[in-house]
Design an enzyme around this catalytic site. Structure first.
Site, mmCIF file in Angstrom:
data_model
loop_
_atom_site.group_PDB
_atom_site.id
_atom_site.type_symbol
_atom_site.label_atom_id
_atom_site.label_comp_id
_atom_site.label_asym_id
_atom_site.label_seq_id
_atom_site.Cartn_x
_atom_site.Cartn_y
_atom_site.Cartn_z
ATOM 1 N N HIS A 56 0.848 -1.202 0.000
ATOM 2 C CA HIS A 56 0.000 0.000 0.000
ATOM 3 C C HIS A 56 0.882 1.249 0.000
ATOM 4 C CE1 HIS A 56 -3.183 2.729 1.077
ATOM 5 N NE2 HIS A 56 -4.064 1.777 1.230
ATOM 6 N N GLU A 63 -0.654 1.024 -5.578
ATOM 7 C CA GLU A 63 -0.377 -0.165 -4.775
ATOM 8 C C GLU A 63 -0.314 -1.415 -5.645
ATOM 9 O OE1 GLU A 63 -3.736 2.058 -2.134
ATOM 10 O OE2 GLU A 63 -3.604 -0.123 -1.884
HETATM 11 O O1 TA6 Z 1 -6.081 1.208 -0.830
HETATM 12 C C1 TA6 Z 1 -7.108 2.119 -0.835
HETATM 13 C C2 TA6 Z 1 -7.929 1.934 0.435
HETATM 14 O O2 TA6 Z 1 -8.455 0.656 0.491
HETATM 15 C C3 TA6 Z 1 -8.990 3.032 0.524
HETATM 16 O O3 TA6 Z 1 -10.279 2.519 0.354
HETATM 17 C C4 TA6 Z 1 -8.769 3.640 1.899
HETATM 18 O O4 TA6 Z 1 -9.555 3.075 2.847
HETATM 19 C C5 TA6 Z 1 -7.291 3.367 2.115
HETATM 20 O O5 TA6 Z 1 -7.090 2.107 1.592
HETATM 21 C C6 TA6 Z 1 -6.774 3.534 3.514
HETATM 22 O O6 TA6 Z 1 -7.181 2.515 4.339
HETATM 23 P P1 TA6 Z 1 -6.800 2.564 5.909
HETATM 24 O O7 TA6 Z 1 -7.379 1.338 6.497
HETATM 25 O O8 TA6 Z 1 -5.293 2.585 5.984
HETATM 26 O O9 TA6 Z 1 -7.379 3.845 6.449
#
Ligand code: TA6
Length: 314
Positions: free
Chosen positions: A167, A271
């Protein structure tokens, strides 16, 4: 022997959490926290930070660190019954002192091997035995490589299935000046429209509002062009067919306690992921997922770097 020592250093980070500092002889560096197996810094040989970490990031379990490269395992986002993005990002990893042999071409680089195994508590929420080995390495040119090897060590003959993402939060000068190349005309699942499937238009992706999309079966190379910084990030990935692109924009930014209201202007998540086709491993089987990040000084308009050449080139 002495230069080796300088390349890898165990140190204390925020809130006294253990971190490893990797240094490459020409000046680039990276930092990895044992908490989450989480890369929180990647700097080029001018000492410029290439990853975004929020000024409001909490370095306090069980909250994941906001920024850098969280590891989503064994579940991406809410694609399953577990907590958002799984639990690997809020567990304490260990240094792997006896990693299985690695492809020869990675010896001698500043690297660290980490390992995560399930605790008894983890087994209650995800009843599987595994070994997750993560190698973080800095290349001679300052490239950052992350290689994950996940092995099913169940002794009850049971397979397990997971989804995965690196991520990565890239630091950008101004999100409205950034373009992502390599995802044109691909299908994607729109997380802002109940994961409905659409097809991307033919141009580079630009940003003027919240975006949260999972691009499916992408090329192995994606470029992020930061016009203002005259910098191009190139993501090369292996074993990770999908790519998530996310920017929370203003409203979501305000709603996140560990994220500054205006910080959405200076970050972009792209990601490398395996989501659409979850990975199933039988006992004894191992999966590998690798991403290599490069930051190329470039000037889009000067034509020095044609993104198509980057994407189609070596
Ligand atoms: O990767 C994108 C995502 O899934 C978004 O939907 C958003 O929620 C982001 O990740 C961040 O997630 P987190 O759980 O770290 O707040």
């Amino acid at each position: 022997m002495s230069s080796e020592r300088v390349l890898v250093e165990l140190s204390k980070g925020v809130n006294g959490l253990d971190k490893i500092i990797l240094r490459e002889t020409r000046g680039s560096s990276a930092e990895v926290y044992l908490y989450g197996g989480h890369v929180t810094s990647w700097k080029n040989d001018h000492g410029e930070e290439l990853l975004f970490v929020s000024s409001k990031a909490l370095f306090k379990p069980p909250k994941a660190i906001r920024g850098g490269i969280p590891i989503c395992f064994p579940q991406f986002s809410n694609h399953g019954p577990l907590e958002q993005h799984g639990f690997a990002r809020n567990r304490f990893w260990s240094i792997d002192t006896d990693p299985p042999a690695f492809p020869t071409n990675s010896s001698g680089k500043a690297h660290i091997n980490l390992i995560l195994r399930p605790s008894e508590e983890d087994m209650k929420i995800w009843p599987h035995s595994y070994e997750f080995r993560l190698r973080v390495a800095l290349g001679p040119g300052g490239d950052l490589m992350l290689t994950s090897r996940i092995r099913n060590t169940n002794t009850d003959g049971k397979p397990f299935t997971f989804t995965f993402a690196y991520h990565t939060y890239f630091s950008v000068s101004d999100i409205s000046e950034v373009r992502v190349e390599g995802l044109e005309t691909l299908d994607y699942l729109d997380n802002l429209q109940n994961k409905e499937r659409f097809t991307e238009q033919g141009d580079a992706i630009t940003f003027e509002t919240e975006l949260d999309k999972i691009y499916l079966s992408t090329p192995t190379k994606i470029a992020i062009l930061d016009h203002e910084k005259k910098r191009t990030f190139v993501i090369r990935k292996d074993g990770l067919p999908d790519a998530v692109v996310w920017n929370p924009w203003d409203k979501k930014a305000k709603a996140m306690a560990d994220f500054g209201d205006d910080e959405y202007k200076h970050m972009l998540c792209v990601e490398a992921a395996a989501i659409e086709k979850p990975i199933t491993l039988k006992p004894g089987e191992e999966w590998r997922g690798r991403q290599e990040l490069s930051a190329v000084p470039s000037s889009y308009c000067s034509g020095q770097l044609d993104p198509q050449k980057v994407l189609l080139g070596s």
